[in-house]
Design a protein around this motif. Sequence first.
Motif, mmCIF file in Angstrom:
data_model
loop_
_atom_site.group_PDB
_atom_site.id
_atom_site.type_symbol
_atom_site.label_atom_id
_atom_site.label_comp_id
_atom_site.label_asym_id
_atom_site.label_seq_id
_atom_site.Cartn_x
_atom_site.Cartn_y
_atom_site.Cartn_z
ATOM 1 N N LEU A 1 0.832 -1.207 0.000
ATOM 2 C CA LEU A 1 0.000 0.000 0.000
ATOM 3 C C LEU A 1 0.863 1.253 0.000
ATOM 4 O O LEU A 1 0.608 2.192 -0.765
ATOM 5 C CB LEU A 1 -0.931 0.002 1.217
ATOM 6 C CG LEU A 1 -1.806 1.241 1.385
ATOM 7 C CD1 LEU A 1 -2.803 1.337 0.248
ATOM 8 C CD2 LEU A 1 -2.491 1.220 2.723
ATOM 9 N N PHE A 2 1.896 1.272 0.806
ATOM 10 C CA PHE A 2 2.812 2.413 0.869
ATOM 11 C C PHE A 2 3.489 2.646 -0.482
ATOM 12 O O PHE A 2 3.562 3.780 -0.973
ATOM 13 C CB PHE A 2 3.854 2.187 1.972
ATOM 14 C CG PHE A 2 4.849 3.285 2.094
ATOM 15 C CD1 PHE A 2 4.485 4.526 2.591
ATOM 16 C CD2 PHE A 2 6.156 3.083 1.701
ATOM 17 C CE1 PHE A 2 5.408 5.546 2.697
ATOM 18 C CE2 PHE A 2 7.094 4.087 1.812
ATOM 19 C CZ PHE A 2 6.721 5.330 2.305
ATOM 20 N N CYS A 3 3.970 1.576 -1.105
ATOM 21 C CA CYS A 3 4.627 1.705 -2.413
ATOM 22 C C CYS A 3 3.633 2.137 -3.488
ATOM 23 O O CYS A 3 3.990 2.913 -4.384
ATOM 24 C CB CYS A 3 5.288 0.392 -2.802
ATOM 25 S SG CYS A 3 6.748 0.008 -1.827
ATOM 26 N N ASN A 4 2.387 1.668 -3.424
ATOM 27 C CA ASN A 4 1.375 2.097 -4.384
ATOM 28 C C ASN A 4 1.064 3.581 -4.234
ATOM 29 O O ASN A 4 0.831 4.270 -5.235
ATOM 30 C CB ASN A 4 0.094 1.278 -4.224
ATOM 31 C CG ASN A 4 0.169 -0.037 -4.956
ATOM 32 O OD1 ASN A 4 0.800 -0.145 -6.000
ATOM 33 N ND2 ASN A 4 -0.477 -1.048 -4.409
ATOM 34 N N ILE A 5 1.051 4.094 -3.011
ATOM 35 C CA ILE A 5 0.805 5.526 -2.804
ATOM 36 C C ILE A 5 1.943 6.349 -3.389
ATOM 37 O O ILE A 5 1.714 7.356 -4.070
ATOM 38 C CB ILE A 5 0.590 5.821 -1.307
ATOM 39 C CG1 ILE A 5 -0.731 5.227 -0.842
ATOM 40 C CG2 ILE A 5 0.626 7.323 -1.035
ATOM 41 C CD1 ILE A 5 -0.953 5.259 0.644
ATOM 42 N N ILE A 6 3.180 5.915 -3.162
ATOM 43 C CA ILE A 6 4.323 6.611 -3.753
ATOM 44 C C ILE A 6 4.243 6.543 -5.276
ATOM 45 O O ILE A 6 4.495 7.528 -5.972
ATOM 46 C CB ILE A 6 5.651 6.017 -3.233
ATOM 47 C CG1 ILE A 6 5.812 6.343 -1.751
ATOM 48 C CG2 ILE A 6 6.834 6.557 -4.020
ATOM 49 C CD1 ILE A 6 6.987 5.675 -1.107
ATOM 50 N N TRP A 7 3.886 5.359 -5.796
ATOM 51 C CA TRP A 7 3.747 5.175 -7.242
ATOM 52 C C TRP A 7 2.712 6.142 -7.812
ATOM 53 O O TRP A 7 2.922 6.761 -8.860
ATOM 54 C CB TRP A 7 3.358 3.737 -7.536
ATOM 55 C CG TRP A 7 3.110 3.426 -8.976
ATOM 56 C CD1 TRP A 7 1.937 3.532 -9.643
ATOM 57 C CD2 TRP A 7 4.064 2.973 -9.932
ATOM 58 N NE1 TRP A 7 2.091 3.160 -10.935
ATOM 59 C CE2 TRP A 7 3.396 2.813 -11.149
ATOM 60 C CE3 TRP A 7 5.426 2.674 -9.870
ATOM 61 C CZ2 TRP A 7 4.021 2.375 -12.306
ATOM 62 C CZ3 TRP A 7 6.051 2.228 -11.015
ATOM 63 C CH2 TRP A 7 5.357 2.088 -12.214
ATOM 64 N N LEU A 8 1.567 6.268 -7.123
ATOM 65 C CA LEU A 8 0.511 7.168 -7.586
ATOM 66 C C LEU A 8 0.975 8.619 -7.619
ATOM 67 O O LEU A 8 0.703 9.343 -8.571
ATOM 68 C CB LEU A 8 -0.717 7.061 -6.678
ATOM 69 C CG LEU A 8 -1.662 5.925 -6.956
ATOM 70 C CD1 LEU A 8 -2.749 5.891 -5.902
ATOM 71 C CD2 LEU A 8 -2.260 6.055 -8.320
ATOM 72 N N LEU A 9 1.673 9.028 -6.593
ATOM 73 C CA LEU A 9 2.109 10.415 -6.506
ATOM 74 C C LEU A 9 3.215 10.754 -7.503
ATOM 75 O O LEU A 9 3.368 11.917 -7.880
ATOM 76 C CB LEU A 9 2.576 10.736 -5.083
ATOM 77 C CG LEU A 9 1.505 10.651 -4.004
ATOM 78 C CD1 LEU A 9 2.112 10.893 -2.630
ATOM 79 C CD2 LEU A 9 0.391 11.653 -4.283
#
Length: 123
Positions: A68-76
């Motif tokens: 989830l943390f990596c997906n949030i960074i990916w999105l941003l």
Amino acid sequence: MNFIGNLIWLVFGGLAAALGYVFGGFVLCCTIVGIPFGLQCFKLAGLVLWPFGKKVVPSSGSMGCLSLFCNIIWLLCGGLYTAFIHLIFAAVFFITIIGIPFGRQHLKLMELSFMPFGRQVIY
């Protein structure tokens, strides 16, 4: 039919898009922090190269909250933009009857490019 669809896809932009994802993956892999994100770019490049006949499913060995943390960074850092571009291409392809299969592939790519961590491509 999957082979013919993949061949048409490859000639009309699939190869260029896959090369873009591969280049981005190599750039991200130059840093230690970017290696997980570069690997996701390589996953996307494989799907962009031959999308017909493949499925995107949740992976069985999920990374938990790290995913989830990596997906949030990916999105941003560009994932939202990439998913939006695939959505626009899907909408354009859905206008014509001939383009519907290609629009469906862009929706599959949008799903993976929106949140690639915790997803797996099945052949």
